[in-house]
Design a protein around this motif. Structure first.
Motif, PDB file in Angstrom:
ATOM      1  N   ARG A  65       4.451   6.828   4.839  1.00 31.09           N
ATOM      2  CA  ARG A  65       4.799   8.021   5.608  1.00 31.09           C
ATOM      3  C   ARG A  65       6.306   8.053   5.847  1.00 31.09           C
ATOM      4  O   ARG A  65       6.932   7.017   6.046  1.00 31.09           O
ATOM      5  CB  ARG A  65       4.124   8.001   6.989  1.00 31.09           C
ATOM      6  CG  ARG A  65       2.621   7.931   6.979  1.00 31.09           C
ATOM      7  CD  ARG A  65       2.005   9.296   6.639  1.00 31.09           C
ATOM      8  NE  ARG A  65       0.555   9.240   6.620  1.00 31.09           N
ATOM      9  CZ  ARG A  65      -0.186   8.968   5.558  1.00 31.09           C
ATOM     10  NH1 ARG A  65       0.371   8.703   4.400  1.00 31.09           N
ATOM     11  NH2 ARG A  65      -1.501   8.972   5.622  1.00 31.09           N
ATOM     12  N   GLU A 112      -4.184  -4.291   2.539  1.00 34.17           N
ATOM     13  CA  GLU A 112      -5.132  -5.013   3.389  1.00 34.17           C
ATOM     14  C   GLU A 112      -5.578  -6.335   2.779  1.00 34.17           C
ATOM     15  O   GLU A 112      -5.737  -7.322   3.491  1.00 34.17           O
ATOM     16  CB  GLU A 112      -6.346  -4.134   3.676  1.00 34.17           C
ATOM     17  CG  GLU A 112      -6.064  -3.056   4.701  1.00 34.17           C
ATOM     18  CD  GLU A 112      -7.320  -2.309   5.097  1.00 34.17           C
ATOM     19  OE1 GLU A 112      -8.417  -2.900   5.071  1.00 34.17           O
ATOM     20  OE2 GLU A 112      -7.190  -1.125   5.432  1.00 34.17           O
ATOM     21  N   ASP A 126       0.841  -1.195   0.000  1.00 26.39           N
ATOM     22  CA  ASP A 126       0.000   0.000   0.000  1.00 26.39           C
ATOM     23  C   ASP A 126       0.880   1.250   0.000  1.00 26.39           C
ATOM     24  O   ASP A 126       1.068   1.899   1.031  1.00 26.39           O
ATOM     25  CB  ASP A 126      -0.928  -0.014   1.214  1.00 26.39           C
ATOM     26  CG  ASP A 126      -1.833   1.204   1.275  1.00 26.39           C
ATOM     27  OD1 ASP A 126      -1.889   1.979   0.295  1.00 26.39           O
ATOM     28  OD2 ASP A 126      -2.483   1.396   2.324  1.00 26.39           O
ATOM     29  N   SER A 143       0.249   4.132  -1.106  1.00 26.70           N
ATOM     30  CA  SER A 143      -0.514   5.346  -0.783  1.00 26.70           C
ATOM     31  C   SER A 143      -0.604   5.575   0.726  1.00 26.70           C
ATOM     32  O   SER A 143      -0.849   6.689   1.170  1.00 26.70           O
ATOM     33  CB  SER A 143      -1.913   5.280  -1.386  1.00 26.70           C
ATOM     34  OG  SER A 143      -2.677   4.260  -0.753  1.00 26.70           O
ATOM     35  N   GLY A 144      -0.387   4.533   1.521  1.00 25.06           N
ATOM     36  CA  GLY A 144      -0.421   4.666   2.973  1.00 25.06           C
ATOM     37  C   GLY A 144       0.937   4.968   3.576  1.00 25.06           C
ATOM     38  O   GLY A 144       1.104   4.915   4.793  1.00 25.06           O
ATOM     39  N   VAL A 181       5.797   1.921   4.512  1.00 21.77           N
ATOM     40  CA  VAL A 181       4.487   1.615   3.933  1.00 21.77           C
ATOM     41  C   VAL A 181       3.926   0.345   4.567  1.00 21.77           C
ATOM     42  O   VAL A 181       4.677  -0.536   4.983  1.00 21.77           O
ATOM     43  CB  VAL A 181       4.559   1.419   2.400  1.00 21.77           C
ATOM     44  CG1 VAL A 181       5.051   2.668   1.706  1.00 21.77           C
ATOM     45  CG2 VAL A 181       5.411   0.230   2.029  1.00 21.77           C
ATOM     46  N   PRO A 182       2.599   0.223   4.618  1.00 19.02           N
ATOM     47  CA  PRO A 182       1.999  -1.015   5.112  1.00 19.02           C
ATOM     48  C   PRO A 182       1.798  -2.010   3.973  1.00 19.02           C
ATOM     49  O   PRO A 182       1.812  -1.648   2.792  1.00 19.02           O
ATOM     50  CB  PRO A 182       0.644  -0.546   5.659  1.00 19.02           C
ATOM     51  CG  PRO A 182       0.298   0.651   4.823  1.00 19.02           C
ATOM     52  CD  PRO A 182       1.619   1.300   4.466  1.00 19.02           C
ATOM     53  N   ALA A 228       4.266  -1.752   9.221  1.00 20.51           N
ATOM     54  CA  ALA A 228       4.829  -1.039   8.070  1.00 20.51           C
ATOM     55  C   ALA A 228       6.294  -1.428   7.913  1.00 20.51           C
ATOM     56  O   ALA A 228       6.935  -1.867   8.856  1.00 20.51           O
ATOM     57  CB  ALA A 228       4.690   0.469   8.250  1.00 20.51           C
TER      58      ALA A 228
END
Length: 126
Positions: free
Chosen positions: A52, A95, A47, A49-50, A91-92, A71
């Protein structure tokens, strides 16, 4: 997979890697040039987009930083003379993806490394 070396002279940004980092390579005076080697996963399982950025860190402070739980690092950036300061892009897993962290398994850290040894890793299986 090695994505090439990065250093503060070129803006300090590594390329994105496609999975958790397995090894960090360094060369040049005071590890001025670094490269990331990672496990390659299907893009659908990450992911981005998740993601940071962590805060900046250096050996002058604690010398380490961690990603949030669930992450992993896919990019790094350095700044300062000889790439002295680092921050990590975490990032993670996606899901609905096939991959994830195993519950109740602790994290592992590499030992310190420098240009004399050339690389640092957490060892096989991490």
């Amino acid at each position: 997979y090695n994505r090439g070396y990065f250093s503060e002279e070129g803006g300090g940004l590594s390329s994105f890697v496609q999975g958790p980092i397995e090894k960090v390579f360094c060369s040049g005076r005071y590890c001025d040039n670094m490269a990331l080697q990672a496990t390659t996963l299907p893009l659908i399982d990450i992911d981005y987009s998740g993601g940071r950025w962590t805060g900046w860190f250096s050996e002058e402070g604690s010398g380490k930083v961690s990603c949030p739980s669930n992450a992993f690092v896919v990019r790094a950036q350095c700044s300062g003379r000889y790439c002295d300061n680092l921050r990590l892009y975490c990032v993670p897993f996606a899901e609905d993806g096939e991959y994830g962290f195993t519950p109740d398994i602790s994290t592992k850290q590499s030992g310190w490394f420098s240009e004399e040894g050339g690389s640092g890793s957490c060892g096989n299986g991490w």
